[in-house]
Motif scaffolding. Sequence first.
Motif, PDB file in Angstrom:
ATOM      1  N   PRO A  36      -4.927  10.459  -3.159  1.00  0.00           N
ATOM      2  CA  PRO A  36      -3.702  11.202  -2.840  1.00  0.00           C
ATOM      3  C   PRO A  36      -2.514  10.723  -3.677  1.00  0.00           C
ATOM      4  O   PRO A  36      -2.475   9.585  -4.111  1.00  0.00           O
ATOM      5  CB  PRO A  36      -3.493  10.905  -1.364  1.00  0.00           C
ATOM      6  N   PHE A  60      -3.842   7.651   3.819  1.00  0.00           N
ATOM      7  CA  PHE A  60      -5.233   7.868   3.411  1.00  0.00           C
ATOM      8  C   PHE A  60      -6.164   6.863   4.089  1.00  0.00           C
ATOM      9  O   PHE A  60      -7.212   7.220   4.636  1.00  0.00           O
ATOM     10  CB  PHE A  60      -5.337   7.753   1.890  1.00  0.00           C
ATOM     11  N   PHE A  61      -5.761   5.599   4.084  1.00  0.00           N
ATOM     12  CA  PHE A  61      -6.643   4.573   4.650  1.00  0.00           C
ATOM     13  C   PHE A  61      -6.686   4.644   6.177  1.00  0.00           C
ATOM     14  O   PHE A  61      -7.717   4.353   6.780  1.00  0.00           O
ATOM     15  CB  PHE A  61      -6.222   3.179   4.156  1.00  0.00           C
ATOM     16  N   ILE A 114       0.831  -1.209   0.000  1.00  0.00           N
ATOM     17  CA  ILE A 114       0.000   0.000   0.000  1.00  0.00           C
ATOM     18  C   ILE A 114       0.866   1.260   0.000  1.00  0.00           C
ATOM     19  O   ILE A 114       0.529   2.247  -0.634  1.00  0.00           O
ATOM     20  CB  ILE A 114      -0.951  -0.015   1.221  1.00  0.00           C
ATOM     21  N   VAL A 132       1.704   6.734   1.243  1.00  0.00           N
ATOM     22  CA  VAL A 132       0.674   7.709   0.879  1.00  0.00           C
ATOM     23  C   VAL A 132      -0.715   7.079   1.020  1.00  0.00           C
ATOM     24  O   VAL A 132      -1.587   7.617   1.708  1.00  0.00           O
ATOM     25  CB  VAL A 132       0.904   8.224  -0.555  1.00  0.00           C
ATOM     26  N   ALA A 133      -0.918   5.944   0.380  1.00  0.00           N
ATOM     27  CA  ALA A 133      -2.228   5.297   0.496  1.00  0.00           C
ATOM     28  C   ALA A 133      -2.458   4.841   1.922  1.00  0.00           C
ATOM     29  O   ALA A 133      -3.596   4.867   2.411  1.00  0.00           O
ATOM     30  CB  ALA A 133      -2.321   4.121  -0.467  1.00  0.00           C
ATOM     31  N   ARG A 172     -10.452   0.742   4.075  1.00  0.00           N
ATOM     32  CA  ARG A 172     -10.642   0.391   2.678  1.00  0.00           C
ATOM     33  C   ARG A 172     -11.548   1.436   2.051  1.00  0.00           C
ATOM     34  O   ARG A 172     -12.325   2.101   2.745  1.00  0.00           O
ATOM     35  CB  ARG A 172     -11.289  -1.003   2.603  1.00  0.00           C
ATOM     36  N   ILE A 173     -11.471   1.573   0.704  1.00  0.00           N
ATOM     37  CA  ILE A 173     -12.199   2.652   0.032  1.00  0.00           C
ATOM     38  C   ILE A 173     -13.703   2.562   0.288  1.00  0.00           C
ATOM     39  O   ILE A 173     -14.418   3.566   0.293  1.00  0.00           O
ATOM     40  CB  ILE A 173     -11.875   2.648  -1.490  1.00  0.00           C
ATOM     41  N   THR A 174     -14.186   1.343   0.541  1.00  0.00           N
ATOM     42  CA  THR A 174     -15.619   1.156   0.801  1.00  0.00           C
ATOM     43  C   THR A 174     -16.006   1.571   2.216  1.00  0.00           C
ATOM     44  O   THR A 174     -17.161   1.403   2.625  1.00  0.00           O
ATOM     45  CB  THR A 174     -16.001  -0.311   0.554  1.00  0.00           C
TER      46      THR A 174
END
Lengths: 156, 402
Positions: free
Chosen positions: A54, A30-31, A23, A26-27, A145-147
């Motif tokens: 991002p 975000f998460f 990941i 950066v990600a 997670r994005i969801t």
Amino acid sequence: MSTEPAARPVLHQELTLSYDYAIGEVAGTFFDGLRDGKILASTCSASDLAYLPPRAYCERSFEPCDGWTEAGEEGVIEASTVVVRGFEGKRPTPVAIAFVRLDGVDSAIANYVDGVDCSDIDAAVASIAPGTRVRVAFAEEREGRITDFSFELLDA
Amino acid sequence: MTDPVGVISTFQTRFGSRHPDVTYVEQAQQAAVGALHAAGMRPDDIDAVVYCMAPTFFMGVSDADQWAVDHVFAAGKPFFRIHTGGSTGGSAVHAALGLLRSRMFRSVLVVGAERLNETADAQEILNLTFDAFYERDMPLSTNTSVALMASRYLQRHGLTERDLARAPVRQRRSALKNPYAHLKGEITVDDVLESPLIAHPLKLYDVCPRSSGSAAMILGDAETIDAFQPRPAFINGFSSVSDTYWLGDRLSDEADLDLGEMEIAAVTARECFGRAGITDPFGEIQVAELYDPYSLIGYLQLEQLGFCAGGEAPRLDAEGTWDLHGGGVAVNPSGGTLCTNPIAITGLVRAIEAANQVMGTAGELQATGVRNTIATAIGGMAQFTNVTLFGDDHRDTQEPTR
């Protein structure tokens, strides 16, 4: 219309592949933010742009992204559709999705739009037309997670 | 002064859902043999091979270009695989152009095959193209991305799904005269509107089929042209442009190039037409073979390439402007990508059709008075676009203007 040639034997194979995608910082940031109920956009002081998703680097200014900002809780739909056919393993269709530019951010990010009545597709599409304002809704149980979040109509 | 590069010969198979009579590589070989026969060449006459191959997941053999080396007579020669998704075939022609114009080689075979129906998981495979962290959990695919684009385009220009429906009607009718086309027939606007909804506003008939088949083109320098082809199609203009991976950077009023209008195509066309000295595409180009896997995508290109103003292409279609006979510009007389989409070679088929029109070998699809034709190709979610301009004479190309 096309004509189908006579059936001949085929060799059947099923492939199962698995991956562990790194990941990265950066990600990962975000998460981690999503877990805390925040949508974090990376910023570049040279270009004054805020990015979602991002980025580590701002290709427009040729400088690294050097900060983070919390995106607004509302935004505007930039593109939208109601998906009716063609997907297994995602949310059941019909389902509304949109790219939304959250307040204070210069790019749009995709997610589901909740609370859209898809029993009438035309009405559903009209309710999420580009230009429509939406707000972010976080899931109660978040897993990084994005969801963990989705969008919902302001009058929902 | 640039060196002339011309198309010596072309070949394509009949396209369909499946070709169970041959394997993938045997089908690639049919195209290589076909193009060599059409040119009156033998494999020794080819200096290098450019191979078109898009995502390997579709056929389930990783890097199957290796499997194909023998079949396309590349053993003992330089072999280059090209992959830019749907624009692969266009990029491959540009790669061949570069190899020839650099004088590294005198003749190049561009060849490839595709089969998209040997897996039942095509939408899942296309979903794998999207970002694993931020996008793959959503039902994003080429279908749904184009639906998202359409939401912006239709709203901005006050158009409806009915306006888009004319493209498949015209093109499936055109394809009746194309022996190689996959989908063909007489359908109506109402048939399109009543076909199953995929992702609003796209219905099944707004969407290309998944096609199987193969294609090849042989290109050569002046010496090869002299030896093998008295009436070549010269490549007088080319341009390839790439854009950001991030759909959200392009589907926004803040975008550098708005994907809803496919503005990247305008940038690409400006560069290609600048090289070719084309200033009035509508007046100077007789045939346009556009990469249009969706009804929306052909119209966007007509507008962005400068054949008409923004939002006007669907209305002009209703007036017959894009018809083969009696129109202003013949747009996809082959039926285009809406009727036949073998992804890895679709861009090559566009180039073949455009070159055939210049060479006078387009058969029942032939337009009259052809001097200039274009082929386009689009890859990724319109992340890669390229334009190639073919002419009946070598016209010295100019420096591109950005």
